[in-house]
Design an enzyme around this catalytic site. Structure first.
Site, PDB file in Angstrom:
ATOM      1  CB  THR A  13      -0.963   0.010   1.212  1.00  0.00           C
ATOM      2  OG1 THR A  13      -0.183   0.050   2.418  1.00  0.00           O
ATOM      3  CG2 THR A  13      -1.872  -1.206   1.214  1.00  0.00           C
ATOM      4  N   GLY A  14       0.358   2.322  -0.611  1.00  0.00           N
ATOM      5  CA  GLY A  14       1.110   3.583  -0.670  1.00  0.00           C
ATOM      6  C   GLY A  14       2.464   3.397  -1.322  1.00  0.00           C
ATOM      7  CB  SER A  15       3.770   0.970  -3.298  1.00  0.00           C
ATOM      8  OG  SER A  15       2.600   0.495  -3.909  1.00  0.00           O
ATOM      9  CB  THR A  16       2.732   5.979  -6.508  1.00  0.00           C
ATOM     10  OG1 THR A  16       2.485   6.953  -5.486  1.00  0.00           O
ATOM     11  CG2 THR A  16       1.451   5.226  -6.827  1.00  0.00           C
ATOM     12  N   GLY A  18       8.294   6.939  -2.340  1.00  0.00           N
ATOM     13  CA  GLY A  18       8.819   6.750  -0.986  1.00  0.00           C
ATOM     14  C   GLY A  18       9.235   5.326  -0.644  1.00  0.00           C
ATOM     15  CB  ILE A  19       9.233   3.600   2.675  1.00  0.00           C
ATOM     16  CG1 ILE A  19      10.159   4.577   3.407  1.00  0.00           C
ATOM     17  CG2 ILE A  19       9.403   2.172   3.196  1.00  0.00           C
ATOM     18  CD1 ILE A  19       9.829   4.797   4.893  1.00  0.00           C
ATOM     19  N   GLY A  20       7.443   2.822   0.097  1.00  0.00           N
ATOM     20  CA  GLY A  20       6.610   1.828  -0.584  1.00  0.00           C
ATOM     21  C   GLY A  20       7.163   1.474  -1.951  1.00  0.00           C
ATOM     22  CB  SER A 141       6.665   5.938  12.659  1.00  0.00           C
ATOM     23  OG  SER A 141       7.422   7.094  12.980  1.00  0.00           O
ATOM     24  CE1 TYR A 154       2.729   8.744  10.554  1.00  0.00           C
ATOM     25  CE2 TYR A 154       4.390   9.341  12.186  1.00  0.00           C
ATOM     26  CZ  TYR A 154       4.033   8.677  11.023  1.00  0.00           C
ATOM     27  OH  TYR A 154       4.976   7.961  10.329  1.00  0.00           O
TER      28      TYR A 154
HETATM   29  N1  LIG Z   1       9.510   9.036   5.839  1.00  0.00           N
HETATM   30  C1  LIG Z   1       9.736   8.918   7.138  1.00  0.00           C
HETATM   31  O1  LIG Z   1      10.518   9.662   7.733  1.00  0.00           O
HETATM   32  C2  LIG Z   1       9.051   7.825   7.905  1.00  0.00           C
HETATM   33  C3  LIG Z   1       9.525   7.529   9.193  1.00  0.00           C
HETATM   34  C4  LIG Z   1       8.912   6.522   9.909  1.00  0.00           C
HETATM   35  C5  LIG Z   1       7.852   5.838   9.371  1.00  0.00           C
HETATM   36  N2  LIG Z   1       7.389   6.148   8.129  1.00  0.00           N
HETATM   37  C6  LIG Z   1       6.246   5.409   7.620  1.00  0.00           C
HETATM   38  O2  LIG Z   1       6.607   4.744   6.420  1.00  0.00           O
HETATM   39  C7  LIG Z   1       5.492   4.670   5.538  1.00  0.00           C
HETATM   40  C8  LIG Z   1       5.858   5.283   4.191  1.00  0.00           C
HETATM   41  O3  LIG Z   1       6.274   6.596   4.394  1.00  0.00           O
HETATM   42  P1  LIG Z   1       6.877   7.521   3.248  1.00  0.00           P
HETATM   43  O4  LIG Z   1       7.550   8.660   3.930  1.00  0.00           O
HETATM   44  O5  LIG Z   1       7.583   6.699   2.251  1.00  0.00           O
HETATM   45  O6  LIG Z   1       5.521   8.067   2.629  1.00  0.00           O
HETATM   46  P2  LIG Z   1       5.296   9.114   1.458  1.00  0.00           P
HETATM   47  O7  LIG Z   1       6.558   9.442   0.738  1.00  0.00           O
HETATM   48  O8  LIG Z   1       4.485  10.173   2.053  1.00  0.00           O
HETATM   49  O9  LIG Z   1       4.446   8.130   0.521  1.00  0.00           O
HETATM   50  C9  LIG Z   1       3.414   8.520  -0.124  1.00  0.00           C
HETATM   51  C10 LIG Z   1       2.785   7.286  -0.752  1.00  0.00           C
HETATM   52  O10 LIG Z   1       1.596   7.012  -0.056  1.00  0.00           O
HETATM   53  C11 LIG Z   1       0.508   7.045  -0.980  1.00  0.00           C
HETATM   54  N3  LIG Z   1      -0.692   7.507  -0.281  1.00  0.00           N
HETATM   55  C12 LIG Z   1      -0.828   8.612   0.491  1.00  0.00           C
HETATM   56  N4  LIG Z   1      -2.088   8.669   0.984  1.00  0.00           N
HETATM   57  C13 LIG Z   1      -2.734   7.575   0.527  1.00  0.00           C
HETATM   58  C14 LIG Z   1      -4.054   7.068   0.678  1.00  0.00           C
HETATM   59  N5  LIG Z   1      -4.975   7.727   1.396  1.00  0.00           N
HETATM   60  N6  LIG Z   1      -4.382   5.907   0.066  1.00  0.00           N
HETATM   61  C15 LIG Z   1      -3.469   5.241  -0.694  1.00  0.00           C
HETATM   62  N7  LIG Z   1      -2.202   5.679  -0.886  1.00  0.00           N
HETATM   63  C16 LIG Z   1      -1.849   6.835  -0.292  1.00  0.00           C
HETATM   64  C17 LIG Z   1       0.980   7.958  -2.088  1.00  0.00           C
HETATM   65  O11 LIG Z   1       0.303   7.665  -3.280  1.00  0.00           O
HETATM   66  P3  LIG Z   1      -0.309   8.779  -4.297  1.00  0.00           P
HETATM   67  O12 LIG Z   1       0.336  10.083  -3.974  1.00  0.00           O
HETATM   68  O13 LIG Z   1       0.063   8.236  -5.639  1.00  0.00           O
HETATM   69  O14 LIG Z   1      -1.757   8.738  -4.030  1.00  0.00           O
HETATM   70  C18 LIG Z   1       2.451   7.542  -2.183  1.00  0.00           C
HETATM   71  O15 LIG Z   1       2.570   6.339  -2.910  1.00  0.00           O
HETATM   72  C19 LIG Z   1       4.346   5.403   6.243  1.00  0.00           C
HETATM   73  O16 LIG Z   1       3.535   4.497   6.933  1.00  0.00           O
HETATM   74  C20 LIG Z   1       5.079   6.290   7.249  1.00  0.00           C
HETATM   75  O17 LIG Z   1       4.267   6.591   8.356  1.00  0.00           O
HETATM   76  C21 LIG Z   1       7.977   7.120   7.381  1.00  0.00           C
END
Ligand SMILES: NC(=O)c1ccc[n+]([C@@H]2O[C@H](COP(=O)([O-])OP(=O)(O)OC[C@H]3O[C@@H](n4cnc5c(N)ncnc54)[C@H](OP(=O)(O)O)[C@@H]3O)[C@@H](O)[C@H]2O)c1
Length: 264
Positions: A13-16, A18-20, A141, A154
């Protein structure tokens, strides 16, 4: 190292981005067929095509679901094929004072960050148990225990995930299915880059200044003293999604650069 997951199917999920997306790439490089997810068909198809170009021998597809939209989830989940690896990665946050956080903000973050994984696991776990093989990974997180005061809602969702993950692992007792949580620290995904940019604008500083002061003042407990790269998180997720991690179940694995403290 062969992670022995070639030919498996993963939904992230959420994989377009970032980490996904980094996880999707890492899994695809191990021969896994990957189903990407995002909120809009355009961005999703762009990501699918990009990954397919890099891995022409894998089956790469997309399932467009906005996990804040319950009706859409119900309609779309029926389109999922059998899944061997589920990565509950989607997570949203907003940096807001506790006193300004609306009820709807709490509810929306709970829906997207917790209920997405609950609903998907409810659907996918029974088949994994029948097949006697499966991997479910929740992405929490460091905020689950650090609880920054501007991210209380969050952080609540990220702590809740730990209980859901542990509880589901208990349902897998004696099988080849495992359920674990990965706990990333501050990671330079596109979302985090935006967060930095917003903070820089808000405080009238450069992005580099914000980055430096973040680790000296805000996340001083970090032993890494830098943002993790998305690939560094994806590598651990991919190992935990693999056959090689079979003796780890019901665990929370920190990839936090030491920020949460403690030995265990
Ligand atoms: N980055 C950090 O510092 C960090 C630290 C600790 C934990 N995390 C956790 O790691 C995970 C990934 O984080 P990230 O920073 O890689 O995230 P991100 O860069 O914000 O990723 C955004 C991704 O999530 C999708 N997305 C957002 N809202 C959505 C929704 N309502 N339904 C479906 N897809 C949705 C976006 O897709 P579209 O834009 O294409 O819709 C995009 O693929 C999250 O759970 C975050 O809490 C992150």
């Amino acid at each position: 190292m062969d992670l022995k997951i070639q030919g498996k199917t993963a939904f992230i999920t959420g994989s377009t981005a970032g980490i996904g997306y980094a996880t999707a790439r890492a899994l695809a490089s191990e021969g896994v067929d990957v189903i990407l997810n995002g909120r809009t068909e355009t961005k999703l198809q762009e990501a699918v095509q990009k990954l397919q170009r890099e891995f022409p021998n894998n089956t790469i597809s997309g399932l467009c679901i906005d996990f804040s939209n319950t009706k859409q989830i119900e309609e779309q989940l029926g389109r999922l094929p059998e899944i061997d690896i589920l990565v509950n990665n989607v997570g949203i946050y907003s940096s807001v004072s506790f006193f300004e956080t609306k009820d709807s903000d709490w509810q929306q973050q709970f829906e997207v960050n917790v209920m997405s994984g609950v609903r998907l696991s409810k659907r996918i776990l029974p088949n994994m148990l029948t097949n006697n093989w499966g991997r479910i990974l929740f992405i929490s997180s460091e905020c689950a225990t650090l609880v920054p005061v501007d991210l209380i809602s969050y952080s609540m969702t990220k702590t809740a995930i730990l209980a859901v993950s542990r509880g589901l692992a208990q349902l897998t007792k004696g099988t080849g299915v495992t359920v674990n949580t990965i706990i990333p620290g501050s990671t330079l995904s596109e979302g985090a880059e935006q967060f930095l940019e917003n903070a820089a604008q808000k405080e009238g500083k450069t992005k580099a200044q914000i980055e430096t002061s973040f680790f000296t003042e805000v996340r001083s407990s970090s032993l890494l003293q830098r943002f993790a790269k998305v690939d560094e998180i994806a590598n651990t997720i991919t190992y935990m999604a693999s056959s090689l991690s079979s003796a780890t179940n019901g665990s929370a694995i920190k990839v936090d650069g030491g920020s949460m403290g403690g030995i265990l």
